[in-house]
Structure formats: C-alpha cells, structure tokens
Design an enzyme around this catalytic site. Structure first.
Site, PDB file in Angstrom:
ATOM      1  N   ARG A  40      -7.936   1.972 -26.327  1.00 27.51           N
ATOM      2  CA  ARG A  40      -7.130   2.644 -27.407  1.00 27.51           C
ATOM      3  C   ARG A  40      -8.459   3.215 -28.334  1.00 27.51           C
ATOM      4  O   ARG A  40      -8.031   3.662 -29.605  1.00 27.51           O
ATOM      5  CB  ARG A  40      -5.865   2.320 -28.164  1.00 27.51           C
ATOM      6  CG  ARG A  40      -5.076   1.821 -27.361  1.00 27.51           C
ATOM      7  CD  ARG A  40      -4.354   2.910 -26.455  1.00 27.51           C
ATOM      8  NE  ARG A  40      -3.360   2.562 -25.645  1.00 27.51           N
ATOM      9  CZ  ARG A  40      -3.756   2.013 -24.249  1.00 27.51           C
ATOM     10  NH1 ARG A  40      -4.731   2.224 -23.698  1.00 27.51           N
ATOM     11  NH2 ARG A  40      -2.571   1.590 -23.698  1.00 27.51           N
ATOM     12  N   SER A  75       4.663   3.609 -27.680  1.00 30.44           N
ATOM     13  CA  SER A  75       4.441   2.073 -28.181  1.00 30.44           C
ATOM     14  C   SER A  75       4.101   2.351 -29.531  1.00 30.44           C
ATOM     15  O   SER A  75       3.056   2.918 -29.792  1.00 30.44           O
ATOM     16  CB  SER A  75       3.476   1.397 -27.195  1.00 30.44           C
ATOM     17  OG  SER A  75       3.980   1.210 -25.933  1.00 30.44           O
ATOM     18  N   GLU A 101      -0.351   1.713 -33.341  1.00 26.65           N
ATOM     19  CA  GLU A 101      -0.963   2.450 -32.234  1.00 26.65           C
ATOM     20  C   GLU A 101      -0.868   3.863 -32.747  1.00 26.65           C
ATOM     21  O   GLU A 101      -1.363   4.676 -32.668  1.00 26.65           O
ATOM     22  CB  GLU A 101      -0.520   2.098 -30.896  1.00 26.65           C
ATOM     23  CG  GLU A 101      -1.340   2.990 -29.756  1.00 26.65           C
ATOM     24  CD  GLU A 101      -1.032   2.605 -28.515  1.00 26.65           C
ATOM     25  OE1 GLU A 101      -0.486   3.224 -27.708  1.00 26.65           O
ATOM     26  OE2 GLU A 101      -1.179   1.538 -28.286  1.00 26.65           O
TER      27      GLU A 101
END
Length: 300
Positions: free
Chosen positions: A175, A226, A296
């Site tokens: 990420r 998410s 996230e």
C-alpha cells in the site's frame, strides 16, 4: 481568493468542466464529504498541465480524485482545487503485451480491457473500485495480486514536466509507492506488462474473484473498502471481530456484520462518525490484542 484564478482558468477550460462548491459526497464511495471549493473534470493532458501550472502559480493546493474509493473527506469539505481526470485521461491502448492506461481509467475497466485483448495479470483488479492513478499511488491489491506485479512504467507530471518512472523507481511496497513522498507529483498514466492467455480463461478468473467479493464483502452499502492496513501479525477483520466490535456503530457509521474489516455508511453517516468509530476500534483492538491498527483509508 479565487477570482483571478477563475478568470485565467476559463481562458482555456470549458465552463461545463468547472463546478463550484461541489459536494464531495457525490464523488466518494463512502457517500460522505462536504463541498470542494472548485471541482474540475479534465479530459486531456494539455488542460491538465495548464491547470496544474496555474494552480502552482496561484499558490492553490490541488487534490487529484479518481473514483474516491479509499477516501474519507471532511464534513467541512475541501479548501482546494479538486481535479478529476476523465476523457482521454481515462482511456487505454494496447501494444503487444503492454497496456498503457490513463490515470482516470477505473481498475475494473482496465481489467476488462486486458481480458478483451487476451492479456492476463490484472484479474485481481477487476473488483477494486479505484482508478489507475489512485491504484498506482497506493499500490492497490487484492487476492494475492498487487499493481507492482504488472506495472512496468509510470508517467508522472512533476516540476513542470512529464517524467517516466520505471517500476523499480516507484519503490512499491505494501500500500505504498514513492508518490507519497513526491511533492506535487501527479500520475498521468501507467504501463502494464501482461501475459497472453485465452479470453474465456481470464474472464473466468475475474468472475470467480468478483463472486468471492460479493459473497464476503458488504458491497450493498457505501464504504471506502478495507478500513485498516494489514497488521504485522494477524488480520484486521479477525482482530476487530475478536474484540467484539462486529456491528458496533457510531451515528450512521457501522462495523459491517458481513465483514468486520469494513466500516459502512448505513445512512447519513458523517466523516466525524467514521473517525470516531475508527478511533474506538483502534483503542479496543489494542486493548484486547496488543495490536495497533492503522487506517488504510486516506483522510482529507
């Protein structure tokens, strides 16, 4: 503060591409967010370059918005110029086993485009709701695949010029990419190196993965995907469930009963609701397991 900027902007950008006080709730998958001062839909690189150069000259902050799928925008909105790449900046073309795709193209459309051209490697991206630009920015991934596995080159506008970055230069990790540390850098397009395969086999894999998403994820409600990054030990969803937080709500925001890794908008949730719920989850999970969760979702 925007008067001179708007005069100069309208000298090269058509009026129908310019929106003032545009509610960001219309442009985020969470369906949350107050108004952006200026929202622009830009369809080619020439106008993108001119707009970015003008913003820099006027000292105006810029945010590039794709599908708004990994974002939580403040209830007060954004005091900046929001640019949404569209048109030619959201198209793809193929050369051999290489696909070049504009930053504004959705990853789902890119996955289908690859399948139609009998190129494999992007099946995992078929259900990711973001765009090429946002996906490259955060090295989007799912079901064991990440964009770093297929990205061969990225075209970035920075410091007044269009630059090319190799996959190695992008410094991809979980990420993350170098874009997080490059000031005023904007993804214009990406190139993906794929492998030939039969169209029907590629589509079968896309459909199989999308079926798993529909079965396990709360796609019937607005969310940002998410909520938390994968922790060093365990899985966020399992830790949240073990902390007894499945179904926990603050205002209109709720930990999904279907998948506790998602915070969903059950109706009229505010950014404040979501932020409070995120903080509560972090507190309770750390108290229960000793593991600290990190969002996230990008908060603006």
């Amino acid at each position: 503060m925007y008067k001179r900027f708007m005069e100069r902007l309208r000298s090269f950008l058509k009026g129908e591409a310019i929106f003032l006080n545009e509610p960001m709730s219309r442009h985020t998958s969470f369906k949350i967010g107050g108004p952006a001062d200026i929202f622009l839909e830009i369809e080619d690189f020439k106008d993108l370059k001119s707009t970015l150069d003008l913003c820099k000259a006027e000292g105006l902050p810029v945010f590039i918005l794709g599908n708004g799928s990994n974002l939580l925008v403040s209830d007060e909105g954004l005091r900046c110029v929001v640019i949404h790449p569209a048109g030619n900046l959201a198209k793809a073309e193929v050369r051999g086993n290489i696909i070049q795709a504009g930053a504004g193209l959705s990853l789902a459309e890119l996955s289908v485009f690859a399948a139609e051209n009998e190129l494999s490697g992007l099946e995992f991206a078929g259900g990711i709701p973001g765009t090429v630009g946002g996906g490259i920015y955060m090295n989007a991934g799912a079901y064991g695949g990440e964009l770093k596995d297929t990205v061969s080159r990225v075209y970035i506008y920075a410091d007044g010029e269009l630059k090319q970055f190799s996959a190695a230069e992008m410094e991809f990790s979980y990420r993350h990419s170098i874009l997080g540390s490059l000031k005023e850098a904007v993804v214009v397009a990406g190139e993906f190196e794929l492998k030939p395969d039969k169209k029907e086999d590629i589509y079968a894999r896309i459909q199989e993965l999308n079926g798993r998403r529909r079965e396990k994820q709360p796609l019937e409600y607005p969310s940002a995907g998410s909520t938390f990054k994968r922790p060093e030990t365990g899985f966020a969803a399992k830790l949240i469930e073990e902390a007894g937080l499945k179904g926990k709500s603050v205002g209109g925001a709720e930990v999904s009963v279907k998948h506790s890794g998602f915070i969903i908008n059950k109706g009229n949730a505010t950014a404040k609701d979501v932020k409070e719920l995120i903080a509560y989850i972090q507190q309770e999970v750390e108290k229960k397991s000793g593991v600290k969760l990190y969002p996230e979702v990008r908060m603006l």
